[in-house]
Design a protein around this motif. Structure first.
Motif, mmCIF file in Angstrom:
data_model
loop_
_atom_site.group_PDB
_atom_site.id
_atom_site.type_symbol
_atom_site.label_atom_id
_atom_site.label_comp_id
_atom_site.label_asym_id
_atom_site.label_seq_id
_atom_site.Cartn_x
_atom_site.Cartn_y
_atom_site.Cartn_z
ATOM 1 N N LEU A 183 -30.649 82.758 -62.710
ATOM 2 C CA LEU A 183 -29.486 83.379 -63.372
ATOM 3 C C LEU A 183 -28.661 82.310 -64.243
ATOM 4 O O LEU A 183 -28.333 82.729 -65.436
ATOM 5 C CB LEU A 183 -28.245 83.880 -62.447
ATOM 6 C CG LEU A 183 -27.047 84.189 -62.852
ATOM 7 C CD1 LEU A 183 -27.167 85.424 -63.678
ATOM 8 C CD2 LEU A 183 -25.875 84.648 -61.924
ATOM 9 N N GLU A 184 -28.740 81.020 -63.935
ATOM 10 C CA GLU A 184 -28.042 80.200 -64.777
ATOM 11 C C GLU A 184 -28.772 79.967 -65.972
ATOM 12 O O GLU A 184 -28.405 79.795 -67.295
ATOM 13 C CB GLU A 184 -28.055 78.892 -64.021
ATOM 14 C CG GLU A 184 -27.182 77.390 -64.860
ATOM 15 C CD GLU A 184 -25.712 77.909 -64.898
ATOM 16 O OE1 GLU A 184 -25.211 77.643 -66.184
ATOM 17 O OE2 GLU A 184 -25.217 78.855 -64.192
ATOM 18 N N GLU A 185 -30.283 79.993 -66.060
ATOM 19 C CA GLU A 185 -31.192 79.807 -67.045
ATOM 20 C C GLU A 185 -31.031 80.897 -67.911
ATOM 21 O O GLU A 185 -31.031 80.834 -69.220
ATOM 22 C CB GLU A 185 -32.602 79.648 -66.798
ATOM 23 C CG GLU A 185 -33.465 79.261 -67.963
ATOM 24 C CD GLU A 185 -34.896 78.874 -67.426
ATOM 25 O OE1 GLU A 185 -35.836 78.805 -68.621
ATOM 26 O OE2 GLU A 185 -35.084 78.986 -66.540
ATOM 27 N N SER A 186 -31.128 82.168 -67.415
ATOM 28 C CA SER A 186 -31.027 83.385 -68.393
ATOM 29 C C SER A 186 -29.441 83.344 -69.068
ATOM 30 O O SER A 186 -29.519 83.649 -70.189
ATOM 31 C CB SER A 186 -30.917 84.631 -67.232
ATOM 32 O OG SER A 186 -32.343 84.796 -66.684
ATOM 33 N N LEU A 187 -28.430 83.109 -68.274
ATOM 34 C CA LEU A 187 -27.139 82.882 -69.115
ATOM 35 C C LEU A 187 -27.347 81.767 -70.267
ATOM 36 O O LEU A 187 -26.854 82.026 -71.292
ATOM 37 C CB LEU A 187 -25.944 82.593 -68.191
ATOM 38 C CG LEU A 187 -25.481 83.346 -67.295
ATOM 39 C CD1 LEU A 187 -24.554 82.952 -66.139
ATOM 40 C CD2 LEU A 187 -24.795 84.760 -67.904
ATOM 41 N N ALA A 188 -27.669 80.651 -69.888
ATOM 42 C CA ALA A 188 -28.045 79.642 -71.306
ATOM 43 C C ALA A 188 -28.902 80.195 -72.136
ATOM 44 O O ALA A 188 -28.590 80.187 -73.562
ATOM 45 C CB ALA A 188 -28.377 78.536 -70.447
ATOM 46 N N LEU A 189 -30.043 80.962 -71.808
ATOM 47 C CA LEU A 189 -30.777 81.687 -72.995
ATOM 48 C C LEU A 189 -29.824 82.524 -73.856
ATOM 49 O O LEU A 189 -30.035 82.716 -74.927
ATOM 50 C CB LEU A 189 -32.010 82.287 -72.439
ATOM 51 C CG LEU A 189 -33.040 81.232 -71.780
ATOM 52 C CD1 LEU A 189 -34.041 82.000 -70.903
ATOM 53 C CD2 LEU A 189 -33.735 80.655 -72.923
ATOM 54 N N TRP A 190 -29.179 83.591 -72.951
ATOM 55 C CA TRP A 190 -28.322 84.436 -73.801
ATOM 56 C C TRP A 190 -27.419 83.879 -74.623
ATOM 57 O O TRP A 190 -27.065 84.207 -75.797
ATOM 58 C CB TRP A 190 -27.550 85.445 -72.431
ATOM 59 C CG TRP A 190 -26.604 86.251 -73.342
ATOM 60 C CD1 TRP A 190 -25.372 85.929 -73.563
ATOM 61 C CD2 TRP A 190 -27.168 87.550 -73.677
ATOM 62 N NE1 TRP A 190 -24.750 87.345 -74.108
ATOM 63 C CE2 TRP A 190 -25.776 88.252 -74.176
ATOM 64 C CE3 TRP A 190 -28.219 88.457 -73.195
ATOM 65 C CZ2 TRP A 190 -25.991 89.601 -74.458
ATOM 66 C CZ3 TRP A 190 -28.093 89.683 -73.818
ATOM 67 C CH2 TRP A 190 -27.067 90.166 -74.454
ATOM 68 N N GLU A 191 -26.506 82.750 -74.137
ATOM 69 C CA GLU A 191 -25.686 82.042 -74.986
ATOM 70 C C GLU A 191 -26.558 81.653 -76.228
ATOM 71 O O GLU A 191 -25.894 81.656 -77.401
ATOM 72 C CB GLU A 191 -25.079 80.851 -74.349
ATOM 73 C CG GLU A 191 -24.123 81.495 -73.129
ATOM 74 C CD GLU A 191 -23.587 80.350 -72.245
ATOM 75 O OE1 GLU A 191 -24.205 79.237 -72.146
ATOM 76 O OE2 GLU A 191 -22.562 80.798 -71.565
ATOM 77 N N ARG B 100 -38.304 85.528 -73.742
ATOM 78 C CA ARG B 100 -38.158 84.984 -72.272
ATOM 79 C C ARG B 100 -37.366 85.599 -71.434
ATOM 80 O O ARG B 100 -37.598 85.712 -70.393
ATOM 81 C CB ARG B 100 -37.759 83.326 -72.391
ATOM 82 C CG ARG B 100 -38.648 82.370 -73.064
ATOM 83 C CD ARG B 100 -38.241 81.087 -73.168
ATOM 84 N NE ARG B 100 -38.039 80.592 -71.931
ATOM 85 C CZ ARG B 100 -37.044 79.387 -71.631
ATOM 86 N NH1 ARG B 100 -36.601 78.584 -72.641
ATOM 87 N NH2 ARG B 100 -37.104 79.050 -70.404
ATOM 88 N N LEU B 101 -36.103 86.177 -72.257
ATOM 89 C CA LEU B 101 -35.365 87.004 -71.340
ATOM 90 C C LEU B 101 -35.949 88.217 -70.843
ATOM 91 O O LEU B 101 -35.622 88.623 -69.700
ATOM 92 C CB LEU B 101 -34.007 87.245 -72.002
ATOM 93 C CG LEU B 101 -33.211 86.126 -72.283
ATOM 94 C CD1 LEU B 101 -31.848 86.390 -73.475
ATOM 95 C CD2 LEU B 101 -32.416 85.922 -71.092
ATOM 96 N N GLU B 102 -36.796 88.996 -71.681
ATOM 97 C CA GLU B 102 -37.432 90.284 -71.487
ATOM 98 C C GLU B 102 -38.411 89.931 -70.214
ATOM 99 O O GLU B 102 -38.703 90.858 -69.550
ATOM 100 C CB GLU B 102 -37.917 90.738 -72.546
ATOM 101 C CG GLU B 102 -36.986 91.523 -73.424
ATOM 102 C CD GLU B 102 -37.612 91.871 -75.014
ATOM 103 O OE1 GLU B 102 -36.966 93.005 -75.549
ATOM 104 O OE2 GLU B 102 -38.425 91.703 -75.264
#
Length: 73
Positions: A36-44, A28-30
């Protein structure tokens, strides 16, 4: 209270479950297209899953090392 009851739901994930979810998060990140908020949540989430996978691997290594130790006969 047993350790299993104290552990959060993530701590009860099998290695395979955590790895599969981590792969999904990475995909999903790739792919992009998230805020940005969802990407940060996915990263965490990915970081937390990576820790779970590493714990499983460390535990497996400990078990293998213990099994390879010579026994006193």
């Amino acid at each position: 209270m047993t350790d299993e009851k104290k552990a959060g739901p993530d701590e009860r994930l099998s290695y395979e479950q955590a790895r599969a979810e981590l792969a999904s998060v990475v995909e999903r990140l790739e792919t992009g297209g998230t805020s940005l908020e969802e990407s940060l949540a996915l990263w965490e989430r990915g970081e937390a899953l990576a820790v779970i996978c590493q714990r499983w691997l460390d535990g497996a290594r400990t078990r293998i090392d213990a099994a390879r130790q010579p026994t006193d006969s």
